[in-house]
Design a protein around this motif. Sequence first.
Motif, PDB file in Angstrom:
ATOM      1  N   LEU A  26      -2.464  53.867  14.297  1.00 31.98           N
ATOM      2  CA  LEU A  26      -2.463  52.464  13.896  1.00 31.98           C
ATOM      3  C   LEU A  26      -3.722  51.743  14.368  1.00 31.98           C
ATOM      4  O   LEU A  26      -4.276  50.896  13.654  1.00 31.98           O
ATOM      5  CB  LEU A  26      -1.221  51.756  14.449  1.00 31.98           C
ATOM      6  N   ARG A  27      -4.185  52.085  15.559  1.00 35.23           N
ATOM      7  CA  ARG A  27      -5.414  51.459  16.054  1.00 35.23           C
ATOM      8  C   ARG A  27      -6.617  51.878  15.205  1.00 35.23           C
ATOM      9  O   ARG A  27      -7.483  51.058  14.902  1.00 35.23           O
ATOM     10  CB  ARG A  27      -5.635  51.858  17.516  1.00 35.23           C
ATOM     11  N   GLN A  28      -6.657  53.141  14.829  1.00 35.01           N
ATOM     12  CA  GLN A  28      -7.748  53.610  13.972  1.00 35.01           C
ATOM     13  C   GLN A  28      -7.706  52.895  12.617  1.00 35.01           C
ATOM     14  O   GLN A  28      -8.748  52.514  12.075  1.00 35.01           O
ATOM     15  CB  GLN A  28      -7.651  55.123  13.784  1.00 35.01           C
ATOM     16  N   PHE A  32     -10.526  50.345  11.069  1.00 36.80           N
ATOM     17  CA  PHE A  32     -11.111  50.567   9.746  1.00 36.80           C
ATOM     18  C   PHE A  32     -11.039  49.301   8.901  1.00 36.80           C
ATOM     19  O   PHE A  32     -12.025  48.908   8.246  1.00 36.80           O
ATOM     20  CB  PHE A  32     -10.382  51.717   9.043  1.00 36.80           C
ATOM     21  N   LEU A  33      -9.889  48.649   8.907  1.00 36.64           N
ATOM     22  CA  LEU A  33      -9.718  47.423   8.114  1.00 36.64           C
ATOM     23  C   LEU A  33     -10.675  46.326   8.570  1.00 36.64           C
ATOM     24  O   LEU A  33     -11.272  45.611   7.754  1.00 36.64           O
ATOM     25  CB  LEU A  33      -8.273  46.925   8.230  1.00 36.64           C
ATOM     26  N   LYS A  34     -10.849  46.215   9.881  1.00 40.23           N
ATOM     27  CA  LYS A  34     -11.728  45.170  10.421  1.00 40.23           C
ATOM     28  C   LYS A  34     -13.192  45.461  10.099  1.00 40.23           C
ATOM     29  O   LYS A  34     -13.943  44.566   9.704  1.00 40.23           O
ATOM     30  CB  LYS A  34     -11.531  45.067  11.928  1.00 40.23           C
ATOM     31  N   ALA A  35     -13.586  46.739  10.242  1.00 39.83           N
ATOM     32  CA  ALA A  35     -14.991  47.097  10.016  1.00 39.83           C
ATOM     33  C   ALA A  35     -15.351  47.100   8.541  1.00 39.83           C
ATOM     34  O   ALA A  35     -16.458  46.703   8.163  1.00 39.83           O
ATOM     35  CB  ALA A  35     -15.273  48.472  10.625  1.00 39.83           C
ATOM     36  N   LEU A  49      -6.707  48.995  -0.149  1.00 36.16           N
ATOM     37  CA  LEU A  49      -7.321  49.097   1.176  1.00 36.16           C
ATOM     38  C   LEU A  49      -6.789  50.321   1.925  1.00 36.16           C
ATOM     39  O   LEU A  49      -7.549  51.038   2.580  1.00 36.16           O
ATOM     40  CB  LEU A  49      -7.059  47.834   1.992  1.00 36.16           C
ATOM     41  N   ILE A  50      -5.500  50.544   1.811  1.00 38.02           N
ATOM     42  CA  ILE A  50      -4.906  51.710   2.474  1.00 38.02           C
ATOM     43  C   ILE A  50      -5.432  52.990   1.846  1.00 38.02           C
ATOM     44  O   ILE A  50      -5.768  53.952   2.550  1.00 38.02           O
ATOM     45  CB  ILE A  50      -3.364  51.652   2.383  1.00 38.02           C
TER      46      ILE A  50
END
Length: 292
Positions: A26-28, A32-35, A49-50
Amino acid sequence: MDAFLDFLRFERRYSAHTVVSYQTDLRQFADFLKASYELTEPADATHPLIRGWVVALMQQNLDPRTVNRKVACLRSYYKFLMRAGRIPSNPMLRIKAPKMAKKLPEFVAEDSLNNLLNSFEFEDTLAGRRDQLILELLYGTGIRLSELLGIAPDDISPSARTVRVTGKGNKQRLVPLNPALLAVLERYQTRRSAELGALSGPLLVTDKGEPLYEQFVYRRVKHYLSQITTSAAQQHPHALRHAFATHLLSKGADLNAIKELLGHASLAATQVYTHLSVDRLKSVFDQAHPRA
Protein backbone atom coordinates in the motif's frame (compact mmCIF):
# COMPACT_ATOMS: atom_id res chain seq x y z
CA MET A 1 -5.00 2.66 5.44
CA ASP A 2 -4.41 2.28 9.17
CA ALA A 3 -8.02 1.15 9.64
CA PHE A 4 -7.59 -1.39 6.85
CA LEU A 5 -4.44 -2.81 8.41
CA ASP A 6 -6.20 -3.07 11.79
CA PHE A 7 -9.04 -4.89 10.02
CA LEU A 8 -6.53 -7.43 8.67
CA ARG A 9 -4.91 -7.87 12.10
CA PHE A 10 -7.93 -8.13 14.36
CA GLU A 11 -10.87 -9.22 12.21
CA ARG A 12 -9.25 -11.28 9.47
CA ARG A 13 -6.54 -12.38 11.92
CA TYR A 14 -3.79 -12.28 9.31
CA SER A 15 -0.27 -13.08 10.42
CA ALA A 16 2.11 -10.24 11.26
CA HIS A 17 4.18 -11.17 8.20
CA THR A 18 1.18 -10.82 5.87
CA VAL A 19 0.11 -7.52 7.40
CA VAL A 20 3.61 -6.10 6.90
CA SER A 21 3.53 -7.24 3.25
CA TYR A 22 0.16 -5.52 2.69
CA GLN A 23 1.42 -2.39 4.41
CA THR A 24 4.50 -2.30 2.16
CA ASP A 25 2.38 -2.80 -0.97
CA LEU A 26 0.00 0.00 0.00
CA ARG A 27 2.85 2.39 0.73
CA GLN A 28 4.42 1.64 -2.65
CA PHE A 29 1.06 2.25 -4.32
CA ALA A 30 0.59 5.53 -2.44
CA ASP A 31 4.10 6.66 -3.40
CA PHE A 32 3.37 5.87 -7.06
CA LEU A 33 0.13 7.86 -7.05
CA LYS A 34 1.83 10.87 -5.45
CA ALA A 35 4.86 10.81 -7.77
CA SER A 36 2.99 10.09 -11.00
CA TYR A 37 -0.36 11.83 -10.53
CA GLU A 38 0.10 14.11 -7.50
CA LEU A 39 -2.70 12.18 -5.80
CA THR A 40 -2.26 11.99 -2.02
CA GLU A 41 -5.27 9.81 -1.14
CA PRO A 42 -5.22 6.22 -2.48
CA ALA A 43 -8.94 5.92 -1.76
CA ASP A 44 -9.55 8.40 -4.61
CA ALA A 45 -7.63 6.38 -7.21
CA THR A 46 -9.56 5.42 -10.33
CA HIS A 47 -9.31 2.37 -12.56
CA PRO A 48 -6.86 3.97 -15.07
CA LEU A 49 -4.51 5.07 -12.27
CA ILE A 50 -4.47 1.63 -10.69
CA ARG A 51 -3.93 0.02 -14.07
CA GLY A 52 -1.01 2.41 -14.60
CA TRP A 53 0.60 1.07 -11.42
CA VAL A 54 0.16 -2.55 -12.51
CA VAL A 55 1.75 -1.73 -15.89
CA ALA A 56 4.62 0.06 -14.15
CA LEU A 57 5.21 -3.01 -11.96
CA MET A 58 5.29 -5.31 -14.98
CA GLN A 59 7.77 -3.00 -16.72
CA GLN A 60 10.12 -3.51 -13.77
CA ASN A 61 10.28 -7.21 -14.75
CA LEU A 62 8.93 -8.28 -11.39
CA ASP A 63 7.84 -11.87 -10.93
CA PRO A 64 4.12 -12.12 -11.91
CA ARG A 65 3.46 -13.71 -8.50
CA THR A 66 4.76 -10.56 -6.82
CA VAL A 67 2.55 -8.35 -8.99
CA ASN A 68 -0.45 -10.61 -8.31
CA ARG A 69 0.13 -10.31 -4.58
CA LYS A 70 0.12 -6.52 -4.85
CA VAL A 71 -3.06 -6.62 -6.95
CA ALA A 72 -4.66 -8.91 -4.34
CA CYS A 73 -3.72 -6.36 -1.67
CA LEU A 74 -5.52 -3.60 -3.57
CA ARG A 75 -8.57 -5.82 -4.12
CA SER A 76 -8.86 -6.33 -0.36
CA TYR A 77 -8.23 -2.65 0.32
CA TYR A 78 -10.94 -1.35 -2.02
CA LYS A 79 -13.43 -4.00 -0.85
CA PHE A 80 -12.81 -2.71 2.66
CA LEU A 81 -13.41 0.89 1.52
CA MET A 82 -16.64 -0.15 -0.22
CA ARG A 83 -17.97 -1.87 2.91
CA ALA A 84 -17.01 1.16 4.99
CA GLY A 85 -18.90 3.46 2.61
CA ARG A 86 -15.75 5.44 1.78
CA ILE A 87 -16.02 5.06 -2.01
CA PRO A 88 -19.07 4.89 -4.34
CA SER A 89 -17.70 2.13 -6.61
CA ASN A 90 -14.89 -0.40 -6.67
CA PRO A 91 -12.13 0.63 -9.14
CA MET A 92 -10.60 -2.88 -8.99
CA LEU A 93 -13.48 -4.62 -10.76
CA ARG A 94 -11.89 -4.27 -14.23
CA ILE A 95 -8.29 -4.78 -13.13
CA LYS A 96 -6.84 -8.03 -14.44
CA ALA A 97 -3.89 -9.63 -12.74
CA PRO A 98 -1.03 -10.86 -14.96
CA LYS A 99 -1.10 -14.51 -15.90
CA MET A 100 1.34 -16.76 -14.10
CA ALA A 101 3.09 -19.77 -15.53
CA LYS A 102 2.29 -22.87 -13.50
CA LYS A 103 5.35 -23.76 -11.49
CA LEU A 104 5.68 -26.99 -9.56
CA PRO A 105 7.20 -26.70 -6.09
CA GLU A 106 10.86 -27.61 -5.65
CA PHE A 107 11.70 -30.29 -3.11
CA VAL A 108 14.76 -32.19 -1.93
CA ALA A 109 15.16 -35.84 -2.99
CA GLU A 110 14.15 -38.34 -0.33
CA ASP A 111 17.41 -40.32 -0.32
CA SER A 112 19.57 -37.20 -0.10
CA LEU A 113 17.53 -35.74 2.73
CA ASN A 114 17.52 -38.96 4.73
CA ASN A 115 21.27 -39.31 4.29
CA LEU A 116 21.76 -35.81 5.66
CA LEU A 117 19.52 -36.31 8.68
CA ASN A 118 20.78 -39.81 9.47
CA SER A 119 24.49 -39.44 8.76
CA PHE A 120 25.48 -35.85 9.51
CA GLU A 121 27.24 -35.45 12.87
CA PHE A 122 25.56 -32.48 14.55
CA GLU A 123 27.64 -31.08 17.39
CA ASP A 124 26.43 -31.72 20.93
CA THR A 125 26.06 -28.00 21.56
CA LEU A 126 23.07 -25.70 21.74
CA ALA A 127 23.72 -24.55 18.15
CA GLY A 128 24.20 -28.08 16.82
CA ARG A 129 21.12 -29.54 18.51
CA ARG A 130 19.03 -26.52 17.50
CA ASP A 131 20.04 -26.77 13.84
CA GLN A 132 19.22 -30.48 13.83
CA LEU A 133 15.82 -29.80 15.38
CA ILE A 134 15.05 -27.08 12.81
CA LEU A 135 15.63 -29.52 9.94
CA GLU A 136 13.79 -32.38 11.64
CA LEU A 137 10.76 -30.22 12.47
CA LEU A 138 10.47 -28.67 9.02
CA TYR A 139 10.76 -32.01 7.23
CA GLY A 140 9.12 -34.19 9.89
CA THR A 141 5.97 -32.08 10.23
CA GLY A 142 5.75 -29.98 7.03
CA ILE A 143 5.07 -26.82 9.01
CA ARG A 144 5.68 -23.33 7.62
CA LEU A 145 8.61 -21.20 8.72
CA SER A 146 6.29 -18.78 10.56
CA GLU A 147 4.72 -21.73 12.37
CA LEU A 148 8.14 -23.05 13.35
CA LEU A 149 9.12 -19.71 14.89
CA GLY A 150 5.87 -19.58 16.86
CA ILE A 151 6.26 -22.91 18.67
CA ALA A 152 6.54 -22.63 22.46
CA PRO A 153 7.70 -25.44 24.81
CA ASP A 154 4.10 -25.89 26.02
CA ASP A 155 2.97 -26.60 22.45
CA ILE A 156 4.89 -29.90 22.51
CA SER A 157 3.19 -32.98 23.98
CA PRO A 158 5.72 -35.86 24.12
CA SER A 159 3.14 -38.28 25.56
CA ALA A 160 0.64 -37.58 22.76
CA ARG A 161 3.48 -37.22 20.20
CA THR A 162 2.03 -33.98 18.83
CA VAL A 163 2.94 -30.32 18.39
CA ARG A 164 0.37 -27.52 18.34
CA VAL A 165 1.12 -24.97 15.62
CA THR A 166 -0.59 -21.69 14.75
CA GLY A 167 -1.05 -21.27 11.01
CA LYS A 168 -2.56 -18.67 8.70
CA GLY A 169 -5.48 -16.78 10.14
CA ASN A 170 -4.30 -17.83 13.63
CA LYS A 171 -5.83 -21.26 13.04
CA GLN A 172 -4.33 -23.90 15.28
CA ARG A 173 -3.81 -27.55 14.42
CA LEU A 174 -2.10 -30.58 15.94
CA VAL A 175 0.65 -32.25 13.93
CA PRO A 176 2.04 -35.69 14.88
CA LEU A 177 5.71 -36.12 15.77
CA ASN A 178 7.68 -39.23 14.81
CA PRO A 179 9.83 -40.99 17.47
CA ALA A 180 13.13 -39.93 15.87
CA LEU A 181 12.04 -36.27 15.97
CA LEU A 182 11.03 -36.59 19.63
CA ALA A 183 14.52 -37.91 20.43
CA VAL A 184 16.10 -34.91 18.67
CA LEU A 185 13.73 -32.60 20.55
CA GLU A 186 14.68 -34.11 23.90
CA ARG A 187 18.40 -33.70 23.21
CA TYR A 188 17.86 -30.06 22.23
CA GLN A 189 15.78 -29.30 25.33
CA THR A 190 18.40 -30.92 27.57
CA ARG A 191 21.18 -28.87 25.99
CA ARG A 192 19.13 -25.65 26.11
CA SER A 193 18.26 -26.14 29.78
CA ALA A 194 21.91 -26.82 30.61
CA GLU A 195 23.14 -23.66 28.87
CA LEU A 196 20.24 -21.22 29.30
CA GLY A 197 18.22 -22.44 32.26
CA ALA A 198 14.48 -23.08 32.42
CA LEU A 199 12.55 -23.28 29.16
CA SER A 200 10.47 -20.17 28.53
CA GLY A 201 9.46 -18.07 25.53
CA PRO A 202 9.79 -19.65 22.09
CA LEU A 203 11.12 -23.18 21.76
CA LEU A 204 13.90 -22.34 19.31
CA VAL A 205 16.47 -19.71 20.20
CA THR A 206 19.79 -18.33 18.99
CA ASP A 207 23.11 -19.13 20.64
CA LYS A 208 22.49 -16.18 22.99
CA GLY A 209 19.00 -17.37 23.94
CA GLU A 210 17.13 -14.83 21.83
CA PRO A 211 14.11 -15.80 19.68
CA LEU A 212 14.93 -17.06 16.20
CA TYR A 213 14.00 -14.92 13.20
CA GLU A 214 13.34 -15.77 9.56
CA GLN A 215 16.72 -14.89 8.06
CA PHE A 216 18.52 -16.86 10.76
CA VAL A 217 16.57 -20.00 9.85
CA TYR A 218 17.07 -19.37 6.12
CA ARG A 219 20.85 -19.21 6.63
CA ARG A 220 21.01 -22.36 8.75
CA VAL A 221 18.79 -24.39 6.39
CA LYS A 222 20.75 -23.26 3.35
CA HIS A 223 24.02 -24.18 5.09
CA TYR A 224 22.94 -27.81 5.43
CA LEU A 225 20.87 -28.31 2.28
CA SER A 226 23.63 -26.87 0.09
CA GLN A 227 25.62 -29.97 1.02
CA ILE A 228 23.12 -32.27 -0.70
CA THR A 229 21.72 -30.16 -3.57
CA THR A 230 23.10 -27.48 -5.86
CA SER A 231 19.65 -26.06 -6.69
CA ALA A 232 19.09 -22.73 -4.95
CA ALA A 233 15.34 -23.37 -5.05
CA GLN A 234 15.86 -26.46 -2.89
CA GLN A 235 17.93 -24.72 -0.24
CA HIS A 236 15.24 -22.92 1.72
CA PRO A 237 12.81 -23.92 4.51
CA HIS A 238 9.75 -24.20 2.25
CA ALA A 239 11.53 -26.84 0.16
CA LEU A 240 11.38 -29.10 3.23
CA ARG A 241 7.62 -28.53 3.47
CA HIS A 242 7.31 -29.51 -0.19
CA ALA A 243 9.48 -32.58 0.45
CA PHE A 244 7.26 -33.57 3.39
CA ALA A 245 4.10 -33.50 1.26
CA THR A 246 5.65 -35.05 -1.85
CA HIS A 247 7.29 -37.93 0.00
CA LEU A 248 4.08 -38.68 1.91
CA LEU A 249 2.10 -38.77 -1.32
CA SER A 250 4.65 -41.01 -3.03
CA LYS A 251 4.30 -43.47 -0.12
CA GLY A 252 0.54 -43.67 -0.64
CA ALA A 253 -0.73 -41.13 1.91
CA ASP A 254 -4.28 -39.84 1.43
CA LEU A 255 -4.43 -36.38 -0.13
CA ASN A 256 -7.01 -35.17 2.40
CA ALA A 257 -4.76 -36.25 5.26
CA ILE A 258 -1.84 -34.32 3.72
CA LYS A 259 -4.14 -31.29 3.40
CA GLU A 260 -4.88 -31.40 7.13
CA LEU A 261 -1.23 -31.90 8.05
CA LEU A 262 -0.17 -28.90 5.95
CA GLY A 263 -2.97 -26.71 7.28
CA HIS A 264 -4.34 -25.90 3.82
CA ALA A 265 -7.75 -24.25 3.73
CA SER A 266 -8.82 -26.15 0.61
CA LEU A 267 -7.82 -29.29 -1.23
CA ALA A 268 -6.95 -27.24 -4.33
CA ALA A 269 -3.78 -25.96 -2.63
CA THR A 270 -2.69 -29.53 -1.87
CA GLN A 271 -3.40 -30.96 -5.32
CA VAL A 272 -0.24 -29.40 -6.76
CA TYR A 273 1.64 -32.32 -5.21
CA THR A 274 -0.29 -34.82 -7.32
CA HIS A 275 1.42 -33.35 -10.40
CA LEU A 276 4.79 -34.14 -8.86
CA SER A 277 3.64 -37.68 -8.16
CA VAL A 278 2.41 -38.16 -11.73
CA ASP A 279 5.75 -36.93 -13.09
CA ARG A 280 7.52 -39.50 -10.92
CA LEU A 281 5.15 -42.25 -12.10
CA LYS A 282 5.86 -41.33 -15.71
CA SER A 283 9.59 -41.50 -15.06
CA VAL A 284 9.30 -44.94 -13.48
CA PHE A 285 7.05 -46.10 -16.31
CA ASP A 286 9.49 -44.90 -18.98
CA GLN A 287 12.38 -46.67 -17.29
CA ALA A 288 10.64 -49.91 -16.42
CA HIS A 289 7.97 -50.73 -18.99
CA PRO A 290 9.26 -52.88 -21.85
CA ARG A 291 7.19 -50.96 -24.40
CA ALA A 292 8.03 -47.51 -23.06
